[in-house]
Design a protein around this motif. Structure first.
Motif, short mmCIF file in Angstrom:
data_model
loop_
_atom_site.label_atom_id
_atom_site.label_comp_id
_atom_site.label_asym_id
_atom_site.label_seq_id
_atom_site.Cartn_x
_atom_site.Cartn_y
_atom_site.Cartn_z
N VAL A 38 0.75 -1.31 -0.15
CA VAL A 38 0.22 -0.15 -0.03
C VAL A 38 0.98 1.17 -0.21
O VAL A 38 1.61 1.46 0.96
N HIS A 39 0.49 2.28 -1.05
CA HIS A 39 1.35 3.38 -1.14
C HIS A 39 0.26 4.53 -0.50
O HIS A 39 -0.84 4.66 -1.17
N LYS A 40 0.52 5.08 0.62
CA LYS A 40 -0.28 5.99 1.16
C LYS A 40 0.47 7.41 1.67
O LYS A 40 1.57 7.24 2.01
N ASP A 41 -0.19 8.35 1.87
CA ASP A 41 0.25 9.54 2.65
C ASP A 41 0.49 9.30 4.00
O ASP A 41 -0.70 8.65 4.63
N CYS A 44 -2.64 10.27 6.31
CA CYS A 44 -4.20 9.90 6.10
C CYS A 44 -4.59 8.74 6.74
O CYS A 44 -3.98 7.50 6.68
N CYS A 47 -6.64 5.99 4.81
CA CYS A 47 -5.78 4.92 4.05
C CYS A 47 -5.63 4.00 5.38
O CYS A 47 -5.28 2.62 4.85
N VAL A 63 2.95 -1.30 4.17
CA VAL A 63 2.72 0.24 3.85
C VAL A 63 3.82 0.74 3.55
O VAL A 63 4.94 0.85 4.36
N GLU A 65 5.05 4.82 2.91
CA GLU A 65 4.13 6.21 3.12
C GLU A 65 5.13 7.06 2.28
O GLU A 65 6.16 6.99 2.14
N LEU A 69 1.92 10.89 -3.92
CA LEU A 69 1.44 9.58 -4.37
C LEU A 69 1.20 9.94 -5.91
O LEU A 69 1.04 8.93 -6.82
N CYS A 85 -7.17 8.07 -2.80
CA CYS A 85 -6.29 8.39 -1.93
C CYS A 85 -5.19 7.71 -1.37
O CYS A 85 -4.12 7.97 -0.80
N HIS A 86 -5.24 6.41 -2.20
CA HIS A 86 -3.91 5.32 -1.91
C HIS A 86 -3.88 4.44 -3.19
O HIS A 86 -4.83 4.37 -3.69
N THR A 87 -2.77 3.95 -3.35
CA THR A 87 -2.65 2.91 -4.42
C THR A 87 -1.85 1.81 -3.72
O THR A 87 -1.18 2.18 -2.80
#
Length: 160
Positions: A38-41, A44, A47, A63, A65, A69, A85-87
């Motif tokens: 999971v690519h996320k801020d 967030c 996410c 994850v 971070e 993104l 909001c996430h990929t």
């Protein structure tokens, strides 16, 4: 002082072997869990909630971070109109946005000729976006042949 020793009975040996088998099979099941990257801020919360939904559904989640993104989506080839909001990456596919675990399982089982699946935006009631009155939403299959509906949900429940 003499050491204490307990004789091993046939019954205790059978129990011990059963326990070892249970521990071994649980460890093997966890080792075989499908990994979702999971690519996320880092800031967030929704996410994080989605990643927890996947973990609770039996996926192994890692994850990464990032505050950029957009470059991740560009590198992976996520269509701009499907951005959320996430990929995530799983089993050679992309997963964009608040896609329920059930849709990911179906994607991995059916193995369609596609780049991935997405839930554009942030529908209320989708995994990670709980609260309020759940909205119906569509999981979109996307790839070289364009985009088409893959599954429909209200909250985490499949609808037809």
């Amino acid at each position: 002082m003499k050491g204490c020793s307990y004789p091993i009975t046939r019954r205790s040996l059978v129990k011990l072997m059963g326990l070892a088998a249970l521990v071994g099979s649980a460890a093997a099941a966890r080792a075989e869990a499908t990994l979702v990257l999971v690519h996320k801020d880092p800031n967030c919360g929704c996410c994080t909630g989605w990643a927890q939904h996947l973990s609770d559904s039996g996926f192994a989640v890692r994850v990464e971070e990032t505050s950029d993104l957009e470059s991740v989506r560009n590198r992976l080839g996520v269509p701009t109109e499907l951005a959320a909001c996430h990929t995530a990456e799983v089993g050679g596919y992309l997963v964009e946005g608040h896609v329920p675990a059930e849709a990911i399982r179906r994607l991995l089982l059916d193995r369609p000729n596609a780049r991935g699946i997405a839930v554009p935006g942030m529908p209320v009631g989708s995994p990670g976006m709980e609260g309020g009155s759940p909205q119906p939403y569509t999981v979109v299959l996307f790839g070289a042949d364009g985009q088409r509906p893959f599954m429909r949900f209200i909250g985490k429940q499949t609808i037809t």
